[in-house]
Design a protein around this motif. Structure first.
Motif, PDB file in Angstrom:
ATOM      1  N   MET A 309     -66.983 -81.436  62.523  1.00  0.00           N
ATOM      2  CA  MET A 309     -67.254 -80.037  63.785  1.00  0.00           C
ATOM      3  C   MET A 309     -66.595 -79.366  64.454  1.00  0.00           C
ATOM      4  N   GLY A 310     -65.121 -79.296  63.536  1.00  0.00           N
ATOM      5  CA  GLY A 310     -64.443 -77.996  63.104  1.00  0.00           C
ATOM      6  C   GLY A 310     -63.598 -78.216  63.836  1.00  0.00           C
ATOM      7  N   ASP A 311     -63.520 -78.467  65.319  1.00  0.00           N
ATOM      8  CA  ASP A 311     -62.585 -77.872  66.484  1.00  0.00           C
ATOM      9  C   ASP A 311     -62.436 -79.490  67.419  1.00  0.00           C
ATOM     10  N   PHE A 312     -61.045 -79.760  67.293  1.00  0.00           N
ATOM     11  CA  PHE A 312     -61.229 -81.209  68.056  1.00  0.00           C
ATOM     12  C   PHE A 312     -61.195 -80.882  69.822  1.00  0.00           C
ATOM     13  N   ASN A 313     -60.707 -79.913  70.306  1.00  0.00           N
ATOM     14  CA  ASN A 313     -61.010 -79.961  71.865  1.00  0.00           C
ATOM     15  C   ASN A 313     -62.748 -79.497  72.404  1.00  0.00           C
ATOM     16  N   PHE A 314     -63.345 -79.064  71.523  1.00  0.00           N
ATOM     17  CA  PHE A 314     -65.329 -79.458  71.225  1.00  0.00           C
ATOM     18  C   PHE A 314     -65.711 -80.649  71.296  1.00  0.00           C
ATOM     19  N   LEU A 315     -64.743 -81.097  69.787  1.00  0.00           N
ATOM     20  CA  LEU A 315     -65.014 -82.905  69.794  1.00  0.00           C
ATOM     21  C   LEU A 315     -65.133 -83.668  70.875  1.00  0.00           C
ATOM     22  N   LYS A 316     -63.792 -83.511  71.238  1.00  0.00           N
ATOM     23  CA  LYS A 316     -63.098 -84.543  72.703  1.00  0.00           C
ATOM     24  C   LYS A 316     -64.425 -84.581  73.670  1.00  0.00           C
ATOM     25  N   LYS A 317     -65.174 -83.254  73.736  1.00  0.00           N
ATOM     26  CA  LYS A 317     -65.751 -83.070  74.892  1.00  0.00           C
ATOM     27  C   LYS A 317     -67.071 -84.152  74.606  1.00  0.00           C
ATOM     28  N   VAL A 318     -67.878 -83.663  73.397  1.00  0.00           N
ATOM     29  CA  VAL A 318     -68.683 -84.607  72.592  1.00  0.00           C
ATOM     30  C   VAL A 318     -68.546 -85.800  73.161  1.00  0.00           C
ATOM     31  N   ILE A 319     -67.578 -86.658  72.680  1.00  0.00           N
ATOM     32  CA  ILE A 319     -67.003 -88.208  72.743  1.00  0.00           C
ATOM     33  C   ILE A 319     -67.003 -88.977  74.150  1.00  0.00           C
ATOM     34  N   ASP A 320     -66.242 -87.817  74.418  1.00  0.00           N
ATOM     35  CA  ASP A 320     -66.124 -88.365  76.374  1.00  0.00           C
ATOM     36  C   ASP A 320     -67.771 -88.180  76.267  1.00  0.00           C
ATOM     37  N   ARG A 321     -68.846 -87.447  76.421  1.00  0.00           N
ATOM     38  CA  ARG A 321     -69.950 -87.277  76.870  1.00  0.00           C
ATOM     39  C   ARG A 321     -70.994 -88.409  76.270  1.00  0.00           C
ATOM     40  N   THR A 329     -67.505 -93.786  70.141  1.00  0.00           N
ATOM     41  CA  THR A 329     -67.632 -93.222  68.847  1.00  0.00           C
ATOM     42  C   THR A 329     -65.844 -92.536  69.575  1.00  0.00           C
ATOM     43  N   ASP A 330     -65.136 -91.791  68.336  1.00  0.00           N
ATOM     44  CA  ASP A 330     -63.959 -91.312  68.507  1.00  0.00           C
ATOM     45  C   ASP A 330     -63.498 -90.378  66.818  1.00  0.00           C
ATOM     46  N   TRP A 331     -62.463 -89.967  66.639  1.00  0.00           N
ATOM     47  CA  TRP A 331     -62.189 -89.337  65.960  1.00  0.00           C
ATOM     48  C   TRP A 331     -61.641 -89.773  64.711  1.00  0.00           C
ATOM     49  N   PHE A 332     -60.610 -89.731  64.314  1.00  0.00           N
ATOM     50  CA  PHE A 332     -59.840 -90.210  63.048  1.00  0.00           C
ATOM     51  C   PHE A 332     -58.442 -90.098  63.186  1.00  0.00           C
ATOM     52  N   LEU A 333     -57.636 -90.144  62.585  1.00  0.00           N
ATOM     53  CA  LEU A 333     -55.691 -90.529  62.872  1.00  0.00           C
ATOM     54  C   LEU A 333     -55.380 -88.837  62.527  1.00  0.00           C
ATOM     55  N   ALA A 338     -63.359 -84.487  63.540  1.00  0.00           N
ATOM     56  CA  ALA A 338     -64.916 -85.122  63.164  1.00  0.00           C
ATOM     57  C   ALA A 338     -65.304 -86.535  63.329  1.00  0.00           C
ATOM     58  N   MET A 339     -66.426 -86.308  64.240  1.00  0.00           N
ATOM     59  CA  MET A 339     -66.767 -87.585  64.727  1.00  0.00           C
ATOM     60  C   MET A 339     -66.464 -88.899  64.088  1.00  0.00           C
ATOM     61  N   ARG A 340     -66.063 -90.109  64.464  1.00  0.00           N
ATOM     62  CA  ARG A 340     -66.655 -91.207  63.216  1.00  0.00           C
ATOM     63  C   ARG A 340     -67.610 -91.983  64.063  1.00  0.00           C
ATOM     64  N   ILE A 341     -68.673 -92.207  62.441  1.00  0.00           N
ATOM     65  CA  ILE A 341     -70.118 -93.011  63.285  1.00  0.00           C
ATOM     66  C   ILE A 341     -69.503 -94.398  61.882  1.00  0.00           C
ATOM     67  N   ALA A 342     -68.902 -95.095  62.055  1.00  0.00           N
ATOM     68  CA  ALA A 342     -69.371 -96.346  61.310  1.00  0.00           C
ATOM     69  C   ALA A 342     -69.502 -98.056  62.269  1.00  0.00           C
ATOM     70  N   PRO A 343     -71.152 -98.303  62.176  1.00  0.00           N
ATOM     71  CA  PRO A 343     -70.901 -98.834  63.167  1.00  0.00           C
ATOM     72  C   PRO A 343     -71.333 -99.906  62.130  1.00  0.00           C
ATOM     73  N   PRO A 344     -71.571-101.302  62.783  1.00  0.00           N
ATOM     74  CA  PRO A 344     -71.826-102.528  62.290  1.00  0.00           C
ATOM     75  C   PRO A 344     -72.788-102.674  61.396  1.00  0.00           C
ATOM     76  N   LEU A 345     -73.060-103.006  60.229  1.00  0.00           N
ATOM     77  CA  LEU A 345     -73.671-102.552  59.259  1.00  0.00           C
ATOM     78  C   LEU A 345     -75.459-103.062  59.518  1.00  0.00           C
ATOM     79  N   ILE A 346     -75.038-104.243  60.679  1.00  0.00           N
ATOM     80  CA  ILE A 346     -76.629-104.890  61.099  1.00  0.00           C
ATOM     81  C   ILE A 346     -77.180-103.646  61.785  1.00  0.00           C
TER      82      ILE A 346
END
Ligand code: PMP
Length: 367
Positions: A309-321, A329-333, A338-346
């Motif tokens: 998403m290119g910007d933490f402040n924006f991404l944080k709002k999206v993640i909270d929502r 979901t969350d971001w990376f260290l 960027a938003m992390r998308i790593a669901p269970p494989l099932i």
């Protein structure tokens, strides 16, 4: 509310690859817990859960050879990822007799004082002194390979950088790294703690490159939700831990029989999932709908994805929502844009569709 349902897009993190409370993993835990728990520390007793798991792990690497045409055929079990990294660093120093280790910029390999030394400055600053002799290369930058010399014991690299925000190592770079390590007799170490156990659509991410590293690291998804890690190497390398001193590396709980039993069940489940469910198709089910002016790209392989998403402040709002709307979901260290998308494989198709709908509607609702 406690009974609110959530879709898990991070698997806590890249751990619950076979889902939460996978019935086969739970059964394996219960069965082993009824037989015996901890036994002895230094290998006095051969414990079948450890032996079976080591054999199954080695079999996943069939057909892949190291730069010296060796096969990975020995496994040292640890309790966590960072401990696997520590063990591998010691092994590399002891095997080569060399003092220096190289890692990639923006890599995260763990939080103990050796593994942390391989990481980034903002995480290290307040904890010095850490392990000396570490230098850095930039992933995919061929000119940096000159930094690898006959003083380098090992190069640690994640085939896909996890905490750097899902950055792939290009095939050409990996091939050149392999050749450079061969030239300088430096050990190549793959950290597959995050990318292994089916996360990228194959059992190991290394399958894309067609060769084995000298040392392979695993943890996280390996335990199916139980704590366990491992470093694996050919006997020719691992053997140096046997003398001078004897017991060159020791752990009391590493390879706990209950964790090993859980891990074997998880390994078999991942193999079934890879066979029966198309992880690449699931990846596309995320990538295709996630098109939006606020999403710059969705990158990654299999179910190890990042929506930039290119910007933490924006991404944080999206993640909270998203969390308010039932999507974890969350971001990376080292990549907070960027938003992390790593669901269970099932994860099911309908759940992927629902997840994308939530993300897109949250993006629209935030300025
Ligand atoms: N290596 C990688 C690539 C990781 O992603 C992590 C954890 N995020 C670690 C090592 C450390 O693992 P642990 O937290 O089990 O110590």
């Amino acid at each position: 509310k406690n009974d609110k349902p959530f879709i898990d897009l991070i698997s806590g993190i890249a751990v619950s690859n076979v889902g939460h409370c996978n019935p086969k993993v739970v059964k394996a835990i219960q069965k082993q817990a009824g037989k015996y728990l901890h036994q002895m520390v230094y290998g006095e007793f051969v414990q079948s859960p450890q032996v079976k798991l080591a054999k199954a792990l080695v079999e996943t690497l069939e057909g892949f050879e190291t730069k010296d045409k060796l096969k990975i055929n020995q496994v040292y079990f640890t309790n966590s990822g960072t401990e696997a990294v520590e063990g591998a660093m010691k092994l590399a120093k002891r095997f080569t007799g060399r003092p220096e280790i190289i890692s990639c910029r923006n890599a995260y390999h763990g939080s103990t004082q050796g593994a942390l030394a391989l990481g980034e400055e903002n995480f290290k600053r307040n904890f010095r002194p850490l392990m000396p002799g570490i230098s850095k290369i930039t992933r995919n930058q061929l000119s940096d390979l000159d930094k690898i010399s006959t003083k380098t014991a090992a190069v640690f690299i994640e085939p896909i950088g996890g905490e750097s925000g899902v950055i792939a190592t290009e095939v050409d770079f990996m091939n050149a790294l392999f050749e450079r390590c061969k030239e300088t007799k430096t050990l190549l170490v793959f950290d597959e703690i995050q990318s292994g156990f089916g996360r990228t659509g194959t059992f190991w991410a290394l399958e894309k490159y067609g060769f084995a590293p000298d040392i392979l690291l695993s943890a996280k998804g390996m335990g199916g939700g139980m704590p366990i890690g491992a470093f694996m190497a050919p006997a020719e390398i691992m053997g140096v831990f046997k003398d001078n001193p004897i017991l060159g590396h020791i752990t009391t709980f590493g390879g706990h029989p209950v964790s090993c039993a859980a891990s074997l069940a998880a390994l078999e489940e991942v193999q079934e999932i890879i066979k029966n469910e198309n992880i690449v198709a699931k990846s596309d089910l995320f990538k295709q709908p996630l098109v939006h002016p606020k999403i710059k790209e969705v990158r990654g392989q299999g179910l190890m994805l990042a929506a930039e998403m290119g910007d933490f402040n924006f991404l944080k709002k999206v993640i909270d929502r998203c969390i308010e709307n039932g999507l974890i979901t969350d971001w990376f260290l080292y990549c907070d844009s960027a938003m992390r998308i790593a669901p269970p494989l099932i994860i099911k198709e309908a759940e992927i569709r629902k997840s994308c709908e939530i993300i897109l509607s949250d993006l629209d609702s935030i300025n």
